[in-house]
Write a protein that holds these residues in place. Sequence first.
Motif, short mmCIF file in Angstrom:
data_model
loop_
_atom_site.label_atom_id
_atom_site.label_comp_id
_atom_site.label_asym_id
_atom_site.label_seq_id
_atom_site.Cartn_x
_atom_site.Cartn_y
_atom_site.Cartn_z
N ILE A 288 2.19 2.75 17.45
CA ILE A 288 1.64 2.34 16.16
C ILE A 288 2.26 3.27 15.11
CG2 ILE A 288 -0.43 2.24 14.72
CD1 ILE A 288 -1.97 1.66 17.36
N GLY A 289 2.91 2.69 14.11
CA GLY A 289 3.53 3.47 13.05
C GLY A 289 2.69 3.42 11.79
N LEU B 165 -10.20 -1.21 8.18
CA LEU B 165 -10.69 0.17 8.16
C LEU B 165 -10.04 0.96 7.02
CD1 LEU B 165 -12.14 2.64 9.42
CD2 LEU B 165 -10.14 2.91 10.91
N THR B 166 -10.89 1.47 6.15
CA THR B 166 -10.43 2.29 5.03
C THR B 166 -11.18 3.61 5.05
OG1 THR B 166 -9.86 0.39 3.64
CG2 THR B 166 -10.29 2.46 2.51
N GLU C 100 -1.12 3.04 6.04
CA GLU C 100 -1.05 1.63 6.44
C GLU C 100 -0.25 1.48 7.73
OE1 GLU C 100 0.70 -0.41 3.14
OE2 GLU C 100 -1.16 -0.38 1.96
N VAL C 101 -0.61 0.49 8.54
CA VAL C 101 0.14 0.20 9.76
C VAL C 101 1.39 -0.58 9.38
CG1 VAL C 101 0.13 -1.01 11.97
CG2 VAL C 101 -1.93 0.18 11.20
N VAL C 102 2.56 0.02 9.67
CA VAL C 102 3.82 -0.64 9.35
C VAL C 102 4.59 -1.03 10.61
CG1 VAL C 102 4.03 0.45 7.09
CG2 VAL C 102 4.99 1.59 9.10
N VAL D 35 -6.83 -0.85 7.75
CA VAL D 35 -6.15 -0.82 9.05
C VAL D 35 -6.84 -1.78 10.02
CG1 VAL D 35 -5.71 0.62 11.07
CG2 VAL D 35 -5.26 1.51 8.77
N ASP D 36 -6.04 -2.63 10.67
CA ASP D 36 -6.51 -3.50 11.75
C ASP D 36 -5.86 -3.03 13.05
OD1 ASP D 36 -7.98 -5.03 9.99
OD2 ASP D 36 -6.52 -6.66 9.88
N LEU D 37 -6.70 -2.76 14.06
CA LEU D 37 -6.18 -2.29 15.35
C LEU D 37 -7.03 -2.83 16.48
CD1 LEU D 37 -5.39 1.53 14.94
CD2 LEU D 37 -3.73 -0.33 15.19
N ASP D 38 -6.39 -3.15 17.57
CA ASP D 38 -7.07 -3.45 18.83
C ASP D 38 -6.36 -2.68 19.92
OD1 ASP D 38 -9.23 -5.61 18.58
OD2 ASP D 38 -7.59 -6.47 17.40
#
Length: 274
Positions: free
Chosen positions: A237-238, A27-28, A243-245, A41-44
């Motif tokens: 989620i940080g 996801l951008t 970006e997810v770090v 971004v990848d999230l579930d």
Amino acid sequence: MTDSTSGVEAGAAAPASAPWSIRARNLTVRYPNGVTALREVDLDIAAGEMVSVVGLSGSGKSSLIRTINGLVPVSSGTLEVGGTALHGAKPRELRRLRGDIGMIFQGFNLAKRTSVLNNVLVGRLAHTPTWRTLLGAYTAADKQIAFEALERVEILGKAWDRASSLSGGQQQRVAIARALSQEPRLVLADEPVASLDPPTARGVMEDLKRINQDLGITVLTNLHLMDLARRYGSRMIGLRAGEVVYDGPAATATDEDFAAIYGRSVQREDVLEA
């Protein structure tokens, strides 16, 4: 059509709905001015989770919530909310989606000159014919839902007060009740305690936690305070520079994890009661 015994419109009180999941892949989000708010971004996020999204100003927290709510378009990649694909979704689909998403803002966004009850009834707009909303002719079922929402956040006694007469914490509770009156499948809270004192902030977070635990509603809360994120999110989620770090348990996140998210060492302003 009305029920002949109660005078309440048939179908006015909808049954409780199943909570929604969220799934993002690459996801951008890029704004017209060229600023990239979210980067691949990848999230579930599972239905029924309570997730704290942590990061400093400009990290992409608000953009993530606004994209999930369909207010900001997906530039590339995919995003599904409750099984609905937001990438390429039509305006009508997005409006329908928002009807099932409760939004809570830092600034409360209440109509200050009208009553608390009228503010909460705004949450019924997506479930109410236009002519009823224009006339303020809400059904008995809608009002019952609003009263129950106010009772859940322990502010029912203020139902007939003007919103302008309430403290900041009380106004935020009204905003939560308004979101609850939508009978949402997902609640998104964007820095809901940023303008509140520590005891009130904890009380508002307790309200959100109860909503998640008692009703099973998926809750995403944007925060920048590390102690609140640890205490009230089962998962954290940080985000840093879009970006997810960090993506893991909230309770066990260390100061080093927060330093990586913030891009600097932890400071006094990063904790509610420093």
